[in-house]
Design a protein around this motif. Structure first.
Motif, mmCIF file in Angstrom:
data_model
loop_
_atom_site.group_PDB
_atom_site.id
_atom_site.type_symbol
_atom_site.label_atom_id
_atom_site.label_comp_id
_atom_site.label_asym_id
_atom_site.label_seq_id
_atom_site.Cartn_x
_atom_site.Cartn_y
_atom_site.Cartn_z
ATOM 1 N N LEU A 129 -4.227 -5.629 7.282
ATOM 2 C CA LEU A 129 -3.987 -4.223 7.036
ATOM 3 C C LEU A 129 -2.492 -3.947 7.030
ATOM 4 C CD1 LEU A 129 -5.223 -1.442 6.587
ATOM 5 C CD2 LEU A 129 -5.222 -1.136 9.064
ATOM 6 N N THR A 130 -1.956 -3.640 5.852
ATOM 7 C CA THR A 130 -0.522 -3.379 5.685
ATOM 8 C C THR A 130 -0.339 -2.094 4.901
ATOM 9 O OG1 THR A 130 -0.131 -5.762 5.571
ATOM 10 C CG2 THR A 130 1.684 -4.325 4.879
ATOM 11 N N GLN A 131 0.630 -1.255 5.350
ATOM 12 C CA GLN A 131 0.897 -0.006 4.643
ATOM 13 C C GLN A 131 1.550 -0.296 3.296
ATOM 14 O OE1 GLN A 131 2.764 3.151 6.903
ATOM 15 N NE2 GLN A 131 3.914 3.791 5.091
ATOM 16 N N ALA A 132 1.053 0.396 2.250
ATOM 17 C CA ALA A 132 1.608 0.216 0.911
ATOM 18 C C ALA A 132 2.969 0.883 0.822
ATOM 19 C CB ALA A 132 0.661 0.783 -0.127
ATOM 20 N N ASP A 133 3.896 0.210 0.098
ATOM 21 C CA ASP A 133 5.218 0.779 -0.145
ATOM 22 C C ASP A 133 5.311 1.446 -1.504
ATOM 23 O OD1 ASP A 133 6.347 -0.082 2.318
ATOM 24 O OD2 ASP A 133 6.427 -2.124 1.504
ATOM 25 N N GLY A 134 4.329 1.176 -2.373
ATOM 26 C CA GLY A 134 4.365 1.774 -3.700
ATOM 27 C C GLY A 134 3.098 1.468 -4.482
ATOM 28 N N ASP B 142 6.820 5.011 -6.479
ATOM 29 C CA ASP B 142 6.676 5.603 -5.161
ATOM 30 C C ASP B 142 5.298 6.252 -5.024
ATOM 31 O OD1 ASP B 142 7.089 8.285 -3.390
ATOM 32 O OD2 ASP B 142 8.262 6.571 -2.620
ATOM 33 N N CYS B 143 4.680 6.096 -3.881
ATOM 34 C CA CYS B 143 3.310 6.617 -3.683
ATOM 35 C C CYS B 143 3.240 8.120 -3.902
ATOM 36 C CB CYS B 143 2.814 6.262 -2.287
ATOM 37 S SG CYS B 143 2.448 4.508 -2.059
#
Length: 431
Positions: free
Chosen positions: A23-28, A58-59
């Motif tokens: 589980l990793t936060q998306a950067d884009g 960018d998200c």
């Protein structure tokens, strides 16, 4: 207003990492692959020659573009704002302004999230099929309405026919009573005329006899002795003639007569406000108006050709229904007090060989339930088999009637619990 499911940047996870159970936060957002990625995965992604031109958006920018795209419906109330929210409590969708104004205290969801959850689900499949299902029901209803429009004229024609027939019957009966009364008067008139004619002849005969005696006396006036002898000899004849005159006088009487109105008829005519009454089917179903009932459960079929008919309620299938209450799959005879025939005709076509069956639940007071075959122009107020183009089996006497009112013994009488079968076209009448 609480918004659930609306995605902020820190809510997006890296898809490649998720596939590796990390589980990793998306950067884009990779616009070419249409996937959320972290910086590490995107850099590794670009090492491949085919992916070197890929760009990472960018998200926040991706969400903004997604909301402004044609994926959202436009709000008709607030200057084409995108419809992005769904209120489950009120089952309504709307833009941000709609939610703030009308659903401030509600918990609302993000439309894209709900759409993703709904895609390829049975709920969506069921929802998308509802218009066609409703359309089919509407077409069936439209067909029923058109059938009812046809029946409007048929019912009115039958109503006028019954009114005119009753008027003719009543007029015929009154004419017969009038003719009988006039004949009575003519009989008295003929009797009195005959009596007076007879008295007239007798009186004229006496006048002639008296004229002869008078002439005889006048001829003897010059001879007293002859006149005396003549008067003595004619005295007894004169006495007899006077006696006859007195008898005629006593019989010279006629019988005066006059017409006296029948008090019952007069009272009935004075009390009449209408020729009859128009009774609608809903009145026939009122239990207070039902004098006697004969109940049957119709159309229990054992062949595939009749199954489609049974699946449709009797009330929707009825072509003609008079003096019969329809309750689900049950028919009940509702006598209006005149003993009129109860009739139910099914508008579904039944092909040759179809087997139909009714079960007798109650025979009513008379028990005259009949089944048979008729043509479509058979009079609705006549029992089966009593007229041309019909044949009927009557359960009260077990007789078969064919084209006349006299039947022949055919089978047993019917009792409660009996099941009676019939093939081809069925008409049920009751009385």
């Amino acid at each position: 207003m609480e918004v659930t499911g609306k995605r902020e940047i820190n809510n997006f996870s890296c898809i490649p990492c998720e596939e590796s159970d990390v589980l990793t936060q998306a950067d884009g957002f990779c616009t070419n692959c249409e996937e959320y990625m972290c910086s590490s995965c995107f850099n590794a992604h670009k090492k491949y020659k085919l992916n070197r031109d890929h760009t990472l958006m960018d998200c926040n920018e991706e969400v903004t573009q997604r909301e402004s795209s044609s994926e959202f419906e436009k709000c008709e109330l607030h200057l084409n704002e995108p419809v992005k929210f769904y209120c489950a409590q009120h089952e309504q969708v709307g833009c941000g302004d709609c939610m703030v104004i009308g659903h401030r205290s509600c918990k609302v969801d993000y439309v894209l999230d709900k759409a993703n959850d709904l895609t390829c689900t049975k709920e969506l499949e069921s929802l998308t099929k509802r218009p066609e299902i409703c359309k089919t029901e509407a077409k069936r209803l439209l067909s029923s309405i058109k059938d009812n429009k046809v029946q409007v004229d048929d019912i009115n024609d039958k109503f006028k026919q019954e009114v005119n027939l009753f008027w003719e019957e009543m007029t015929t009966q009154i004419n017969n009573l009038r003719d009988f009364m006039l004949i009575e008067g003519e009989c008295i008139k003929d009797r009195d005329n005959l009596s007076m004619t007879k008295l007239e002849g007798e009186t004229e005969s006496i006048i002639n006899d008296l004229s002869v005696i008078s002439d005889l006396f006048e001829s003897k006036v010059q001879s007293p002795s002859q006149l005396f002898v003549c008067s003595v000899s004619q005295k007894h004849k004169l006495d007899r003639l006077m006696k006859q005159l007195n008898d005629i006088k006593s019989r010279n009487k006629i019988e005066p007569y006059e017409f006296i109105k029948d008090s019952k008829i007069t009272s009935t005519l004075e009390s009449l406000g209408h020729l009859g009454r128009l009774q609608e089917n809903k009145d026939l179903y009122d239990q207070e108006d039902i004098i006697e009932q004969g109940v049957s459960k119709p159309l229990k079929t054992f062949e595939d050709t009749a199954r489609s008919a049974v699946s449709t309620p009797l009330l929707e299938r009825q072509l003609i229904c008079r003096h019969v209450k329809v309750d689900g799959e049950y028919l009940t005879y509702a006598d209006n007090g005149n003993g009129d025939v109860g009739l139910y005709v099914d508008k579904n076509e039944i092909v040759d060989g179809t087997y139909l069956e009714i079960e007798i639940l109650s025979l009513g007071r008379r028990g005259t339930i009949a089944l048979g075959l008729v043509t479509d122009d058979y009079p609705a107020n006549k029992h089966l088999g009593w007229r041309q183009n019909s044949i009927g089996y009557h359960g009260d006497n077990g007789q078969l009637f064919h084209k006349r009112g006299k039947g022949t013994q055919f089978g047993p009488t019917w009792h409660v619990g009996d099941k009676i079968g019939l093939r081809t076209y069925m008409l049920i009448t009751c009385r």
